[in-house]
Scaffold this active site. Structure first.
Site, PDB file in Angstrom:
ATOM      1  N   HIS A 124       0.835  -1.207   0.000  1.00 12.46           N
ATOM      2  CA  HIS A 124       0.000   0.000   0.000  1.00 12.46           C
ATOM      3  C   HIS A 124       0.871   1.260   0.000  1.00 12.46           C
ATOM      4  O   HIS A 124       1.758   1.396   0.829  1.00 12.46           O
ATOM      5  CB  HIS A 124      -0.917   0.015   1.231  1.00 12.46           C
ATOM      6  CG  HIS A 124      -2.103  -0.893   1.088  1.00 12.46           C
ATOM      7  ND1 HIS A 124      -3.239  -0.740   1.834  1.00 12.46           N
ATOM      8  CD2 HIS A 124      -2.318  -1.952   0.265  1.00 12.46           C
ATOM      9  CE1 HIS A 124      -4.117  -1.663   1.472  1.00 12.46           C
ATOM     10  NE2 HIS A 124      -3.578  -2.422   0.534  1.00 12.46           N
ATOM     11  N   TYR A 176      -9.306   5.444   7.408  1.00 10.37           N
ATOM     12  CA  TYR A 176      -9.525   5.787   8.822  1.00 10.37           C
ATOM     13  C   TYR A 176     -10.573   6.891   8.851  1.00 10.37           C
ATOM     14  O   TYR A 176     -10.375   7.938   8.233  1.00 10.37           O
ATOM     15  CB  TYR A 176      -8.242   6.310   9.466  1.00 10.37           C
ATOM     16  CG  TYR A 176      -7.171   5.254   9.702  1.00 10.37           C
ATOM     17  CD1 TYR A 176      -6.290   4.871   8.683  1.00 10.37           C
ATOM     18  CD2 TYR A 176      -7.032   4.651  10.950  1.00 10.37           C
ATOM     19  CE1 TYR A 176      -5.307   3.916   8.915  1.00 10.37           C
ATOM     20  CE2 TYR A 176      -6.049   3.688  11.182  1.00 10.37           C
ATOM     21  CZ  TYR A 176      -5.192   3.327  10.169  1.00 10.37           C
ATOM     22  OH  TYR A 176      -4.216   2.377  10.388  1.00 10.37           O
ATOM     23  N   PRO A 206      -4.470   0.296  18.689  1.00 11.83           N
ATOM     24  CA  PRO A 206      -4.175  -0.170  17.326  1.00 11.83           C
ATOM     25  C   PRO A 206      -4.282   0.895  16.237  1.00 11.83           C
ATOM     26  O   PRO A 206      -3.980   0.606  15.074  1.00 11.83           O
ATOM     27  CB  PRO A 206      -5.210  -1.283  17.094  1.00 11.83           C
ATOM     28  CG  PRO A 206      -6.281  -1.046  18.089  1.00 11.83           C
ATOM     29  CD  PRO A 206      -5.682  -0.333  19.246  1.00 11.83           C
ATOM     30  N   LYS A 255       0.862  -0.160  15.066  1.00  9.80           N
ATOM     31  CA  LYS A 255       2.268  -0.225  15.497  1.00  9.80           C
ATOM     32  C   LYS A 255       2.647  -1.440  16.352  1.00  9.80           C
ATOM     33  O   LYS A 255       3.830  -1.752  16.483  1.00  9.80           O
ATOM     34  CB  LYS A 255       2.606   1.053  16.302  1.00  9.80           C
ATOM     35  CG  LYS A 255       2.695   2.297  15.455  1.00  9.80           C
ATOM     36  CD  LYS A 255       3.941   2.300  14.597  1.00  9.80           C
ATOM     37  CE  LYS A 255       3.821   3.174  13.392  1.00  9.80           C
ATOM     38  NZ  LYS A 255       3.865   2.489  12.106  1.00  9.80           N
ATOM     39  N   TYR A 277       3.856   6.404  10.111  1.00  7.31           N
ATOM     40  CA  TYR A 277       3.050   5.245   9.704  1.00  7.31           C
ATOM     41  C   TYR A 277       3.914   4.196   8.989  1.00  7.31           C
ATOM     42  O   TYR A 277       3.785   3.000   9.256  1.00  7.31           O
ATOM     43  CB  TYR A 277       1.885   5.686   8.812  1.00  7.31           C
ATOM     44  CG  TYR A 277       0.764   4.676   8.765  1.00  7.31           C
ATOM     45  CD1 TYR A 277      -0.393   4.849   9.522  1.00  7.31           C
ATOM     46  CD2 TYR A 277       0.859   3.534   7.974  1.00  7.31           C
ATOM     47  CE1 TYR A 277      -1.422   3.913   9.504  1.00  7.31           C
ATOM     48  CE2 TYR A 277      -0.150   2.588   7.947  1.00  7.31           C
ATOM     49  CZ  TYR A 277      -1.288   2.782   8.704  1.00  7.31           C
ATOM     50  OH  TYR A 277      -2.301   1.846   8.682  1.00  7.31           O
TER      51      TYR A 277
HETATM   52  P1  RFL Z   1       1.687 -11.822  21.588  1.00 10.32           P
HETATM   53  O1  RFL Z   1       1.241 -11.892  20.180  1.00 10.32           O
HETATM   54  O2  RFL Z   1       0.646 -11.501  22.616  1.00 10.32           O
HETATM   55  O3  RFL Z   1       2.344 -13.237  21.917  1.00 10.32           O
HETATM   56  C1  RFL Z   1       2.667 -13.624  23.229  1.00 10.32           C
HETATM   57  C2  RFL Z   1       2.670 -15.146  23.296  1.00 10.32           C
HETATM   58  O4  RFL Z   1       3.047 -15.548  24.606  1.00 10.32           O
HETATM   59  C3  RFL Z   1       2.180 -16.576  25.062  1.00 10.32           C
HETATM   60  N1  RFL Z   1       2.199 -16.562  26.533  1.00 10.32           N
HETATM   61  C4  RFL Z   1       2.889 -17.440  27.284  1.00 10.32           C
HETATM   62  N2  RFL Z   1       3.656 -18.482  26.950  1.00 10.32           N
HETATM   63  C5  RFL Z   1       4.218 -19.185  27.973  1.00 10.32           C
HETATM   64  N3  RFL Z   1       4.030 -18.880  29.280  1.00 10.32           N
HETATM   65  C6  RFL Z   1       3.277 -17.833  29.644  1.00 10.32           C
HETATM   66  N4  RFL Z   1       3.122 -17.526  30.924  1.00 10.32           N
HETATM   67  C7  RFL Z   1       2.663 -17.063  28.631  1.00 10.32           C
HETATM   68  N5  RFL Z   1       1.850 -15.971  28.625  1.00 10.32           N
HETATM   69  C8  RFL Z   1       1.586 -15.685  27.359  1.00 10.32           C
HETATM   70  C9  RFL Z   1       0.846 -16.238  24.421  1.00 10.32           C
HETATM   71  O5  RFL Z   1      -0.013 -17.359  24.339  1.00 10.32           O
HETATM   72  C10 RFL Z   1       1.282 -15.732  23.054  1.00 10.32           C
HETATM   73  O6  RFL Z   1       1.383 -16.767  22.112  1.00 10.32           O
HETATM   74  O7  RFL Z   1       2.870 -10.796  21.801  1.00 10.32           O
HETATM   75  P2  RFL Z   1       4.084 -10.317  20.805  1.00 10.32           P
HETATM   76  O8  RFL Z   1       4.781 -11.496  20.213  1.00 10.32           O
HETATM   77  O9  RFL Z   1       4.827  -9.302  21.566  1.00 10.32           O
HETATM   78  O10 RFL Z   1       3.314  -9.632  19.583  1.00 10.32           O
HETATM   79  C11 RFL Z   1       2.584  -8.439  19.745  1.00 10.32           C
HETATM   80  C12 RFL Z   1       1.446  -8.363  18.735  1.00 10.32           C
HETATM   81  O11 RFL Z   1       0.688  -9.564  18.780  1.00 10.32           O
HETATM   82  C13 RFL Z   1       0.535  -7.148  18.995  1.00 10.32           C
HETATM   83  O12 RFL Z   1       1.287  -6.022  19.323  1.00 10.32           O
HETATM   84  C14 RFL Z   1      -0.337  -6.803  17.762  1.00 10.32           C
HETATM   85  O13 RFL Z   1      -1.267  -7.822  17.484  1.00 10.32           O
HETATM   86  C15 RFL Z   1      -1.087  -5.494  17.997  1.00 10.32           C
HETATM   87  N6  RFL Z   1      -1.980  -5.142  16.898  1.00 10.32           N
HETATM   88  C16 RFL Z   1      -1.493  -4.578  15.732  1.00 10.32           C
HETATM   89  N7  RFL Z   1      -0.166  -4.402  15.562  1.00 10.32           N
HETATM   90  C17 RFL Z   1       0.330  -3.921  14.382  1.00 10.32           C
HETATM   91  O14 RFL Z   1       1.550  -3.774  14.271  1.00 10.32           O
HETATM   92  N8  RFL Z   1      -0.479  -3.595  13.320  1.00 10.32           N
HETATM   93  C18 RFL Z   1      -1.825  -3.740  13.402  1.00 10.32           C
HETATM   94  O15 RFL Z   1      -2.519  -3.512  12.402  1.00 10.32           O
HETATM   95  C19 RFL Z   1      -2.385  -4.223  14.646  1.00 10.32           C
HETATM   96  N9  RFL Z   1      -3.714  -4.402  14.792  1.00 10.32           N
HETATM   97  C20 RFL Z   1      -3.355  -5.355  17.006  1.00 10.32           C
HETATM   98  C21 RFL Z   1      -4.208  -4.959  15.927  1.00 10.32           C
HETATM   99  C22 RFL Z   1      -3.912  -5.958  18.138  1.00 10.32           C
HETATM  100  C23 RFL Z   1      -5.275  -6.166  18.224  1.00 10.32           C
HETATM  101  N10 RFL Z   1      -5.769  -6.823  19.390  1.00 10.32           N
HETATM  102  C24 RFL Z   1      -6.666  -7.897  19.363  1.00 10.32           C
HETATM  103  C25 RFL Z   1      -5.141  -6.572  20.670  1.00 10.32           C
HETATM  104  C26 RFL Z   1      -5.563  -5.139  16.002  1.00 10.32           C
HETATM  105  C27 RFL Z   1      -6.119  -5.730  17.163  1.00 10.32           C
HETATM  106  C28 RFL Z   1      -7.627  -5.860  17.204  1.00 10.32           C
HETATM  107  C1  PHB Z   2      -5.998  -4.404  10.757  1.00 14.16           C
HETATM  108  O1  PHB Z   2      -6.111  -4.645   9.540  1.00 14.16           O
HETATM  109  O2  PHB Z   2      -6.263  -5.269  11.618  1.00 14.16           O
HETATM  110  C2  PHB Z   2      -5.576  -3.067  11.207  1.00 14.16           C
HETATM  111  C3  PHB Z   2      -5.123  -2.149  10.265  1.00 14.16           C
HETATM  112  C4  PHB Z   2      -4.734  -0.882  10.685  1.00 14.16           C
HETATM  113  C5  PHB Z   2      -4.804  -0.545  12.015  1.00 14.16           C
HETATM  114  C6  PHB Z   2      -5.234  -1.476  12.955  1.00 14.16           C
HETATM  115  C7  PHB Z   2      -5.632  -2.747  12.551  1.00 14.16           C
HETATM  116  O3  PHB Z   2      -4.450   0.708  12.404  1.00 14.16           O
END
Ligand code: RFL
Ligand code: PHB
Length: 394
Positions: free
Chosen positions: A77, A205, A297, A301, A389
């Site tokens: 994108h 957005y 989110p 980031k 971004y």
């Molecule tokens: P994770 O992905 O939470 O993984 C942690 C892992 O550790 C395990 N765990 C354990 N294992 C052993 N012993 C324990 N005591 C444990 N406790 C936990 C868990 O089961 C899991 O497998 O952390 P990590 O690796 O730091 O990754 C971070 C990302 O997952 C997170 O920042 C992103 O998903 C945030 N996020 C977004 N980030 C972006 O860069 N771009 C996006 O577009 C974006 N959109 C989002 C998002 C997060 C969202 N939610 C649901 C919070 C959109 C949403 C809706």
């Molecule tokens: C997503 O596609 O899940 C998404 C994209 C952009 C954002 C947050 C989540 O800022």
């Protein structure tokens, strides 16, 4: 003392994108690791989360040798759109910064990393329960855990806490030396995933008087949408029909006709939070990703910050093993936090500009409108959004 003792160089807690990418990068540089994950492989591969990768994250996945499918299926994108007050404008990343972002789901990144790991890199212990880091202040830390009812110990040189916001690692930092900074937002995001074509080529957005909305995607045939909702709301209150109608209302008459509706394949509500825990290291324990910090989110980031932390941590561990140079490990937390705080600022700013916090007649709502108006007309403001971004350098 636990029954079985294994040994590795780096003990990694968590098989999220942070832990998996760290393990893969370490392997590329000849450092061994074992990953302990609390959940099952199916659960980890099924979690729907992030969707937007910065160029730096794509570069790291390339370095890790897991970018082949990403390049085939990911969507590059060149910009995003902002919609507010009946008007729509575009921020052109490529023109402003020469960089782009790639839309490729976190689920897919995770699957690619797990496949590479299991093709010979080393073990992932699934369903590792009651993981307890031990002796992190000494030279010989270890991880005690239970799997299949058997108590085990993983002896290692270093522990990487990549276990997310609810993990055990952060609780191992001494309270007296730690400090947390937090902002909890008074709303959540309702997310819907559906196998329908996206309404636009790029993400939109939207600020609406009834709340924020985001049009995103996973592919040309799979859409991801979000709606600002109240924190005490429940997905059971949101039929698919109600979600589609609300999305059309918030995106307005220009976008609504392009929204293709269909049955949801996932629906969930996530709270929004800004959170930083310092320091990011203690003794031989190093935190990375959501274990140390959370962003709302809105700026996409979170996953990208986990990737940059892991880059710094891998580089520091490799300097320790290859050159006996401890300086990068000693500086890891400070180095990572400098980038983390800037991403916290950007995510907080994007969230503040686009969500409904106050009455539409309030001073604060006027400030939001002025901010968006300024962004629409100022190249300087657009450049600032664009460079954040696409990702600050690391
Ligand atoms: P994770 O992905 O939470 O993984 C942690 C892992 O550790 C395990 N765990 C354990 N294992 C052993 N012993 C324990 N005591 C444990 N406790 C936990 C868990 O089961 C899991 O497998 O952390 P990590 O690796 O730091 O990754 C971070 C990302 O997952 C997170 O920042 C992103 O998903 C945030 N996020 C977004 N980030 C972006 O860069 N771009 C996006 O577009 C974006 N959109 C989002 C998002 C997060 C969202 N939610 C649901 C919070 C959109 C949403 C809706
Ligand atoms: C997503 O596609 O899940 C998404 C994209 C952009 C954002 C947050 C989540 O800022």
């Amino acid at each position: 003392m636990a029954g079985v003792t294994e040994r590795t160089q780096v003990g990694i807690i968590g098989a999220g994108p942070g832990g998996l990418l760290l393990a893969r990068l370490l392997k590329v540089h000849g450092v061994e690791s074992v990953i302990l994950e609390a959940r099952t492989r199916d659960y980890v591969e099924g979690r729907i989360r992030a969707g937007v990768l910065e160029q730096g994250t794509v570069d790291l996945l390339e370095e890790a040798g897991v970018a082949e499918r990403l390049h085939r299926e990911g969507l590059v994108h060149d910009g995003v759109e902002i919609a507010a007050g009946g008007r729509r404008f575009r921020i052109d990343f490529r023109e402003l910064t020469g960089k782009t972002v790639t839309v490729y789901g976190q689920t897919e990144v995770t699957k690619d990393l797990i496949a590479a790991r299991l093709a010979g890199d080393g073990p992932i212990v699934w369903e590792a329960a009651d993981v307890v880091p031990q002796d992190i202040e000494g030279d010989r830390p270890s991880l005690r855990y239970t799997v299949g009812g058997e108590e085990r110990t993983l002896a290692c040189d270093f522990v990487a806490g990549c276990d997310g916001f609810h993990g055990v690692s952060r609780t191992c930092l001494p309270a007296a030396a730690s400090r947390t900074y937090e902002r909890v937002y008074p709303f959540g995001w309702l997310g819907i995933l559906a196998d329908v074509p996206p309404c636009s080529e790029e993400l939109i957005y939207a600020r609406h008087e009834d709340g924020f909305a985001l049009a995103s995607m996973r592919s040309r045939t799979r859409s991801r949408y979000y709606l600002q909702c109240s924190l005490d709301d429940d997905v059971s209150n949101w039929s698919d029909d109600r979600i589609w109608a609300e999305l059309k209302r918030r995106f307005g008459p220009q976008v609504a006709p392009h929204i293709v509706t269909g049955p949801s394949i996932e629906k969930s509500i996530a709270p929004l939070r800004s959170f930083v825990s310092t320091p990011m290291q203690h003794g031989r324990l190093f935190l990375a990703g959501d274990a140390a910090h959370i962003v709302p989110p809105t700026g996409a980031k979170g996953l990208n910050l986990a990737a940059s932390d892991v880059h710094y941590l891998c580089r520091a561990l490799v300097a320790h093993y290859r050159k006996a140079d401890p300086s990068l490990l000693a500086a890891y937390g400070e180095t990572a936090l400098a980038r983390v705080w800037k991403a916290e600022r950007f995510s907080w700013w994007m969230t503040g500009m686009l969500h409904r916090f106050h009455d539409e007649a309030s001073f604060e709502a006027q400030m939001q409108r002025a901010e968006i108006d300024y962004l629409a007309g100022s190249r300087a403001a657009q450049l600032s959004l664009a460079e954040n971004y696409v990702g600050l350098p690391f």
